[in-house]
Design a protein around this motif. Structure first.
Motif, PDB file in Angstrom:
ATOM      1  N   ASN A 304       0.827  -1.210   0.000  1.00 31.24           N
ATOM      2  CA  ASN A 304       0.000   0.000   0.000  1.00 31.24           C
ATOM      3  C   ASN A 304       0.860   1.258   0.000  1.00 31.24           C
ATOM      4  O   ASN A 304       0.501   2.263  -0.623  1.00 31.24           O
ATOM      5  CB  ASN A 304      -0.937  -0.006   1.222  1.00 31.24           C
ATOM      6  CG  ASN A 304      -2.042  -1.041   1.090  1.00 31.24           C
ATOM      7  OD1 ASN A 304      -2.486  -1.347  -0.013  1.00 31.24           O
ATOM      8  ND2 ASN A 304      -2.499  -1.584   2.204  1.00 31.24           N
ATOM      9  N   THR A 305       1.995   1.194   0.686  1.00 31.64           N
ATOM     10  CA  THR A 305       2.906   2.341   0.706  1.00 31.64           C
ATOM     11  C   THR A 305       3.466   2.614  -0.689  1.00 31.64           C
ATOM     12  O   THR A 305       3.498   3.762  -1.154  1.00 31.64           O
ATOM     13  CB  THR A 305       4.059   2.100   1.697  1.00 31.64           C
ATOM     14  OG1 THR A 305       3.534   1.982   3.014  1.00 31.64           O
ATOM     15  CG2 THR A 305       5.063   3.253   1.655  1.00 31.64           C
ATOM     16  N   ILE A 306       3.897   1.547  -1.360  1.00 29.60           N
ATOM     17  CA  ILE A 306       4.428   1.704  -2.721  1.00 29.60           C
ATOM     18  C   ILE A 306       3.350   2.259  -3.647  1.00 29.60           C
ATOM     19  O   ILE A 306       3.611   3.169  -4.446  1.00 29.60           O
ATOM     20  CB  ILE A 306       4.957   0.355  -3.239  1.00 29.60           C
ATOM     21  CG1 ILE A 306       6.216  -0.050  -2.464  1.00 29.60           C
ATOM     22  CG2 ILE A 306       5.250   0.422  -4.742  1.00 29.60           C
ATOM     23  CD1 ILE A 306       6.730  -1.438  -2.796  1.00 29.60           C
ATOM     24  N   ASN A 307       2.157   1.731  -3.522  1.00 31.69           N
ATOM     25  CA  ASN A 307       1.046   2.186  -4.360  1.00 31.69           C
ATOM     26  C   ASN A 307       0.756   3.671  -4.116  1.00 31.69           C
ATOM     27  O   ASN A 307       0.548   4.447  -5.059  1.00 31.69           O
ATOM     28  CB  ASN A 307      -0.199   1.357  -4.077  1.00 31.69           C
ATOM     29  CG  ASN A 307      -1.304   1.607  -5.101  1.00 31.69           C
ATOM     30  OD1 ASN A 307      -1.042   1.765  -6.285  1.00 31.69           O
ATOM     31  ND2 ASN A 307      -2.544   1.659  -4.623  1.00 31.69           N
ATOM     32  N   ARG A 308       0.794   4.073  -2.845  1.00 34.19           N
ATOM     33  CA  ARG A 308       0.536   5.482  -2.501  1.00 34.19           C
ATOM     34  C   ARG A 308       1.651   6.392  -3.010  1.00 34.19           C
ATOM     35  O   ARG A 308       1.398   7.470  -3.544  1.00 34.19           O
ATOM     36  CB  ARG A 308       0.390   5.625  -0.984  1.00 34.19           C
ATOM     37  CG  ARG A 308      -0.022   7.037  -0.547  1.00 34.19           C
ATOM     38  CD  ARG A 308      -0.237   7.136   0.953  1.00 34.19           C
ATOM     39  NE  ARG A 308       1.023   7.149   1.678  1.00 34.19           N
ATOM     40  CZ  ARG A 308       1.487   6.148   2.386  1.00 34.19           C
ATOM     41  NH1 ARG A 308       0.811   5.012   2.463  1.00 34.19           N
ATOM     42  NH2 ARG A 308       2.642   6.247   3.031  1.00 34.19           N
ATOM     43  N   LEU A 391      16.687  -1.722  -3.778  1.00 31.66           N
ATOM     44  CA  LEU A 391      16.134  -0.593  -3.037  1.00 31.66           C
ATOM     45  C   LEU A 391      16.140  -0.969  -1.563  1.00 31.66           C
ATOM     46  O   LEU A 391      15.607  -2.009  -1.186  1.00 31.66           O
ATOM     47  CB  LEU A 391      14.710  -0.300  -3.520  1.00 31.66           C
ATOM     48  CG  LEU A 391      13.968   0.872  -2.878  1.00 31.66           C
ATOM     49  CD1 LEU A 391      14.673   2.199  -3.193  1.00 31.66           C
ATOM     50  CD2 LEU A 391      12.521   0.913  -3.386  1.00 31.66           C
ATOM     51  N   THR A 392      16.763  -0.128  -0.745  1.00 35.06           N
ATOM     52  CA  THR A 392      16.959  -0.467   0.659  1.00 35.06           C
ATOM     53  C   THR A 392      15.821   0.067   1.520  1.00 35.06           C
ATOM     54  O   THR A 392      15.417   1.226   1.400  1.00 35.06           O
ATOM     55  CB  THR A 392      18.291   0.120   1.161  1.00 35.06           C
ATOM     56  OG1 THR A 392      19.338  -0.342   0.317  1.00 35.06           O
ATOM     57  CG2 THR A 392      18.563  -0.317   2.587  1.00 35.06           C
ATOM     58  N   LYS A 393      15.283  -0.807   2.391  1.00 32.61           N
ATOM     59  CA  LYS A 393      14.287  -0.385   3.379  1.00 32.61           C
ATOM     60  C   LYS A 393      14.991   0.229   4.586  1.00 32.61           C
ATOM     61  O   LYS A 393      16.073  -0.234   4.964  1.00 32.61           O
ATOM     62  CB  LYS A 393      13.473  -1.595   3.862  1.00 32.61           C
ATOM     63  CG  LYS A 393      12.631  -2.286   2.818  1.00 32.61           C
ATOM     64  CD  LYS A 393      11.921  -3.466   3.464  1.00 32.61           C
ATOM     65  CE  LYS A 393      11.131  -4.279   2.470  1.00 32.61           C
ATOM     66  NZ  LYS A 393      10.499  -5.463   3.102  1.00 32.61           N
ATOM     67  N   PRO A 394      14.373   1.214   5.229  1.00 32.10           N
ATOM     68  CA  PRO A 394      13.147   1.905   4.804  1.00 32.10           C
ATOM     69  C   PRO A 394      13.462   2.899   3.696  1.00 32.10           C
ATOM     70  O   PRO A 394      14.513   3.531   3.700  1.00 32.10           O
ATOM     71  CB  PRO A 394      12.703   2.622   6.079  1.00 32.10           C
ATOM     72  CG  PRO A 394      13.971   2.879   6.834  1.00 32.10           C
ATOM     73  CD  PRO A 394      14.873   1.712   6.534  1.00 32.10           C
ATOM     74  N   PHE A 395      12.576   3.033   2.727  1.00 32.65           N
ATOM     75  CA  PHE A 395      12.792   3.953   1.621  1.00 32.65           C
ATOM     76  C   PHE A 395      11.734   5.054   1.651  1.00 32.65           C
ATOM     77  O   PHE A 395      10.629   4.871   2.156  1.00 32.65           O
ATOM     78  CB  PHE A 395      12.761   3.215   0.276  1.00 32.65           C
ATOM     79  CG  PHE A 395      11.530   2.384   0.053  1.00 32.65           C
ATOM     80  CD1 PHE A 395      10.363   2.952  -0.428  1.00 32.65           C
ATOM     81  CD2 PHE A 395      11.550   1.021   0.318  1.00 32.65           C
ATOM     82  CE1 PHE A 395       9.227   2.186  -0.629  1.00 32.65           C
ATOM     83  CE2 PHE A 395      10.418   0.233   0.122  1.00 32.65           C
ATOM     84  CZ  PHE A 395       9.251   0.819  -0.349  1.00 32.65           C
ATOM     85  N   THR A 396      12.105   6.187   1.121  1.00 34.71           N
ATOM     86  CA  THR A 396      11.192   7.320   1.044  1.00 34.71           C
ATOM     87  C   THR A 396      10.498   7.341  -0.314  1.00 34.71           C
ATOM     88  O   THR A 396      10.852   6.589  -1.222  1.00 34.71           O
ATOM     89  CB  THR A 396      11.949   8.645   1.229  1.00 34.71           C
ATOM     90  OG1 THR A 396      12.859   8.809   0.124  1.00 34.71           O
ATOM     91  CG2 THR A 396      12.748   8.654   2.533  1.00 34.71           C
ATOM     92  N   GLN A 397       9.525   8.215  -0.456  1.00 34.62           N
ATOM     93  CA  GLN A 397       8.862   8.384  -1.744  1.00 34.62           C
ATOM     94  C   GLN A 397       9.865   8.835  -2.804  1.00 34.62           C
ATOM     95  O   GLN A 397       9.837   8.357  -3.940  1.00 34.62           O
ATOM     96  CB  GLN A 397       7.726   9.393  -1.635  1.00 34.62           C
ATOM     97  CG  GLN A 397       6.934   9.555  -2.932  1.00 34.62           C
ATOM     98  CD  GLN A 397       5.742  10.482  -2.770  1.00 34.62           C
ATOM     99  OE1 GLN A 397       5.706  11.318  -1.869  1.00 34.62           O
ATOM    100  NE2 GLN A 397       4.746  10.347  -3.634  1.00 34.62           N
ATOM    101  N   ALA A 398      10.778   9.721  -2.399  1.00 35.52           N
ATOM    102  CA  ALA A 398      11.801  10.193  -3.343  1.00 35.52           C
ATOM    103  C   ALA A 398      12.709   9.049  -3.784  1.00 35.52           C
ATOM    104  O   ALA A 398      13.104   8.971  -4.950  1.00 35.52           O
ATOM    105  CB  ALA A 398      12.618  11.316  -2.701  1.00 35.52           C
ATOM    106  N   ASP A 399      13.062   8.139  -2.845  1.00 32.73           N
ATOM    107  CA  ASP A 399      13.898   6.980  -3.196  1.00 32.73           C
ATOM    108  C   ASP A 399      13.210   6.121  -4.255  1.00 32.73           C
ATOM    109  O   ASP A 399      13.836   5.693  -5.232  1.00 32.73           O
ATOM    110  CB  ASP A 399      14.171   6.124  -1.954  1.00 32.73           C
ATOM    111  CG  ASP A 399      15.039   6.817  -0.927  1.00 32.73           C
ATOM    112  OD1 ASP A 399      15.843   7.680  -1.314  1.00 32.73           O
ATOM    113  OD2 ASP A 399      14.894   6.497   0.273  1.00 32.73           O
ATOM    114  N   LEU A 400      11.921   5.869  -4.052  1.00 36.03           N
ATOM    115  CA  LEU A 400      11.179   5.021  -4.983  1.00 36.03           C
ATOM    116  C   LEU A 400      11.014   5.698  -6.335  1.00 36.03           C
ATOM    117  O   LEU A 400      11.179   5.063  -7.386  1.00 36.03           O
ATOM    118  CB  LEU A 400       9.805   4.678  -4.386  1.00 36.03           C
ATOM    119  CG  LEU A 400       8.929   3.726  -5.201  1.00 36.03           C
ATOM    120  CD1 LEU A 400       9.626   2.389  -5.435  1.00 36.03           C
ATOM    121  CD2 LEU A 400       7.581   3.521  -4.514  1.00 36.03           C
ATOM    122  N   GLN A 401      10.709   6.992  -6.323  1.00 28.14           N
ATOM    123  CA  GLN A 401      10.552   7.713  -7.585  1.00 28.14           C
ATOM    124  C   GLN A 401      11.864   7.763  -8.354  1.00 28.14           C
ATOM    125  O   GLN A 401      11.870   7.690  -9.591  1.00 28.14           O
ATOM    126  CB  GLN A 401      10.032   9.124  -7.303  1.00 28.14           C
ATOM    127  CG  GLN A 401       8.588   9.141  -6.836  1.00 28.14           C
ATOM    128  CD  GLN A 401       8.117  10.528  -6.456  1.00 28.14           C
ATOM    129  OE1 GLN A 401       8.910  11.439  -6.261  1.00 28.14           O
ATOM    130  NE2 GLN A 401       6.807  10.690  -6.334  1.00 28.14           N
TER     131      GLN A 401
END
Length: 409
Positions: A304-308, A391-401
């Motif tokens: 859900n976090t990734i989707n958001r 991709l390393t946890k915990p990741f931020t929205q900026a990391d994922l983008q």
């Protein structure tokens, strides 16, 4: 590798002079300069600069310049750039930086001609020097040459410094809001200035201003980042475009010494400049293509976090919580990018990655391992399994983008 010379940098020792002094000493090797957070590396040979890089994600630096060059060299496609990151993600060598190793590999494998490598090197050197010239204090050491370094370009230092200083002056003239090429741009839809824009301009800005930095946005639009910042500066001053701090590790690079905004020059031609930038956005492919991302994780919260995080990013997220059924669901979804959690029950991410790679239709699809482990053993396991990145946890929205930008744009 023993250092033949070391010392401290203060305001009394100009960093440009420091570089020139070591070049004039006619000693081949590497000048390493550190501000405590970032290291800069200057490879010198016969009093000239052969290459320059820094420790702030050098493979991201290389990827940006490969993207630019790919417009003239179509063979530098996404698959090749991904292979570069896989092959050279381990920067354990203390003799030659991973980005220069990657350039040499591209030449050896005939994916770059030496002349094209020279063009690539020249662009990277300018970017590195721009950030280096902002260093005001730190330490330095000179390491004598101890490894063979293929040479694609030799550049005289004073003209390079003059060119970079001119660019820095232009950056500084933009005013106090702009202090780094790595600042990230967002569209402020509710701002009073946005209400004055036409619907078509609003749509153009919505497409692209979603957190890309000046540097990344310049690559996507095939514009010099300084020119882009100049074109958009009127919208930044009007707060139609909001700037956020750079992502790590670029937030550790020195800031521009910003000056006051020249309101007269800013007003003159501001509308046409922003129109030019908007025209580039409208003609680009960014924001026009929709992508599918498959996310496999046994944690609904992570899914859900990734989707958001990826909402309004022109992507469709397929969330898969059962790793046993994941392969079938991935085959149905035909994703453009796959995110795999490493620590799942029954079938872990490494095994699932191997199974995915056995299917011919997914040989070239980027597979990113999502993990809390960044040790060399885990990187090696991911590489053997066929993973593209991690991709390393915990990741931020900026990391994922940033990960999505790297592999899908």
């Amino acid at each position: 590798m023993a250092a033949t010379m070391s010392g401290k940098i203060s305001n009394k020792l100009n960093v440009a002079d420091l570089l020139s002094q070591h070049a004039n000493a006619k000693k081949d090797g590497c000048l390493v300069v550190s501000n405590g957070a970032i290291n800069w590396f200057f490879y010198l040979e016969e009093s000239q600069l052969v290459y320059a890089t820094y420790s702030a994600d050098p493979l991201d630096l290389l990827d940006n310049h490969l993207r630019r060059l790919s417009r003239q060299v179509p063979s530098l496609n996404s698959e090749v750039r991904t292979q570069v990151r896989i092959n050279f993600n381990d920067d354990s060598s203390d003799q030659i930086c991973p980005d220069y190793q990657a350039i040499s590999w591209l030449v050896r494998t005939n994916q770059l001609k030496p002349a094209e490598a020279a063009t690539l090197v020249e662009g990277i050197v300018i970017e590195i020097l721009e950030s280096y010239l902002l260093v005001s204090e730190g330490t330095f050491k000179f390491l004598p040459k101890s490894a063979h370094l293929p040479v694609y370009a030799k550049q005289t230092i004073p003209p390079l410094v003059q060119k970079c200083q001119k660019r820095l002056n232009a950056w500084q003239a933009l005013g106090p809001m702009v202090w780094s090429p790595h600042q990230r741009l967002y569209f402020a839809e509710q701002s009073p200035g946005a209400a004055k824009l036409s619907p078509s301009k609003v749509q153009q800005l919505q497409k692209i201003l979603r957190g890309f930095s000046f540097r990344h946005l310049g690559v996507l639009l095939n514009l010099d980042e300084l020119q882009l910042a100049q074109n958009l500066n009127s919208l930044i001053v009007d707060k139609v475009i909001l700037l956020q701090d750079p992502q790590p590790p670029f937030n550790q690079l020195p800031r521009l010494a910003v000056g006051a905004v020249n309101s007269t020059s800013q007003a003159s031609g501001a509308q046409s400049d922003s129109d030019a930038a908007l025209g580039s956005i409208g003609s680009s492919e960014i924001g026009q293509k929709s992508y599918t991302i498959a996310c496999v994780d046994d944690s609904p919260a992570i899914l859900n976090t990734i989707n958001r995080y990826l909402q309004d990013q022109n992507v469709s997220v397929v969330m898969i919580s059962d790793p046993v059924k994941a392969l079938i669901q991935i085959m149905r979804a035909k994703p453009d990018l796959i995110l795999l959690d490493v620590g799942m029950p029954w079938v872990d991410g490494y095994e699932l990655c191997r199974l995915i790679r056995k299917n011919s239709q997914f040989k070239k699809i980027p597979v990113v391992m999502v993990t809390g482990n960044t040790g060399l053993i885990d990187r090696a396991k991911a590489k053997v399994a066929g993973a593209t990145d991690y991709l390393t946890k915990p990741f931020t929205q900026a990391d994922l983008q940033k990960m999505v930008f790297r592999h899908l744009t």
